[in-house]
Design a protein around this motif. Structure first.
Motif, short mmCIF file in Angstrom:
data_model
loop_
_atom_site.label_atom_id
_atom_site.label_comp_id
_atom_site.label_asym_id
_atom_site.label_seq_id
_atom_site.Cartn_x
_atom_site.Cartn_y
_atom_site.Cartn_z
N GLN A 138 0.87 -1.18 0.00
CA GLN A 138 0.00 0.00 0.00
C GLN A 138 0.91 1.22 0.00
O GLN A 138 1.18 1.83 1.03
CB GLN A 138 -0.95 -0.03 1.19
N ASN A 150 -1.32 2.83 -9.29
CA ASN A 150 -2.36 2.35 -8.38
C ASN A 150 -3.03 3.47 -7.58
O ASN A 150 -3.61 3.22 -6.53
CB ASN A 150 -1.77 1.33 -7.41
N HIS A 151 -2.92 4.71 -8.06
CA HIS A 151 -3.52 5.83 -7.33
C HIS A 151 -3.79 6.99 -8.28
O HIS A 151 -3.25 7.03 -9.39
CB HIS A 151 -2.60 6.29 -6.20
N ILE A 165 -2.13 -3.54 -3.59
CA ILE A 165 -1.61 -4.23 -4.77
C ILE A 165 -0.66 -5.28 -4.22
O ILE A 165 -0.11 -5.11 -3.12
CB ILE A 165 -0.92 -3.24 -5.73
#
Length: 224
Positions: A138, A150-151, A165
């Motif tokens: 994270q 991922n953001h 992830i």
């Protein structure tokens, strides 16, 4: 009762950490720890070491009498040979319902965690046809072109609130001979991602990893 063969493949030579597989780790060769862990798992039928190392073979024969030692063929000893080719050679010699593969470089992996993975897999097979271990991440990840993976950079969430992830940590794989032969891969069509605590998932890849793992192992042993 299903048979499970645990496999620990090890080469004699190592490029980044010289002789790491048999290097002294808090008083014992590094590979001794994962081998002992596997021997302490009730569901594991047999433990197999595959190696080209005379050092490992001699130690295993003298100190790990319950372990099966296979000498790796010359044509599979080069560092560029895919691991799946090595595993195919092993499963061709050792019959088993399932195979579990791990590495000597995961010395903090516990027997309890390995057994938990086996129990889950056996309970849920064939819903999941294979299993591999992962570490939850994270953190904000970016690709080489500075694109967020991922953001959303415009919404600054706390890292603990980011959707997780998962990193394949190579601590353990559970698979069948059929999957390995048909896919040339340890991971099947319906794998389960088995999450392992970051502490247990420490992997020795570089010199700094060896030092960190050895220190963590020493501290944890003292605390226990």
């Amino acid at each position: 009762m299903k048979t499970i063969t645990a496999i620990v493949p090890m080469r004699h030579s190592s490029e980044r950490v010289k002789g790491k597989n048999y290097r002294s780790f808090n008083g014992k060769p590094l590979f001794h720890y994962i081998t002992e862990t596997l021997l302490n798992c009730p569901s594991i039928t047999q433990v197999v070491i595959d190696t080209d190392s005379p050092t490992i073979m001699d130690y295993a024969k003298a100190n790990l009498s319950k372990v099966i030692v296979l000498e790796r063929p010359v044509h599979l000893r080069d560092g560029n040979i895919p691991m799946n080719d090595v595993l195919l050679n092993i499963v061709g010699q050792i019959e088993s319902d399932f195979y579990l593969q791990t590495h000597s470089t995961n010395p903090l992996l516990s027997a309890e965690t390995v057994q938990e993975a086996i129990d889950f897999f056996l309970k849920n097979y064939p819903i999941y046809d294979s299993l591999f271990s992962v570490t939850r991440l994270q953190t904000r990840l970016w690709d080489g072109l500075a694109r967020a993976v991922n953001h959303n950079p415009n919404i600054l969430l706390r890292t603990q609130d980011l959707p997780p992830i998962y990193e394949e940590n190579s601590c353990l794989y559970i698979f069948t001979k059929q999957i390995l032969k048909e896919r040339h891969n340890r991971i099947g069509n319906r794998p389960y991602l088995f999450e392992i605590d970051r502490r247990e998932a420490i992997d020795i890849d570089e010199e700094i990893d060896f030092l960190i793992a050895e220190l963590a192992h020493k501290i944890l042993k003292q605390n226990n």
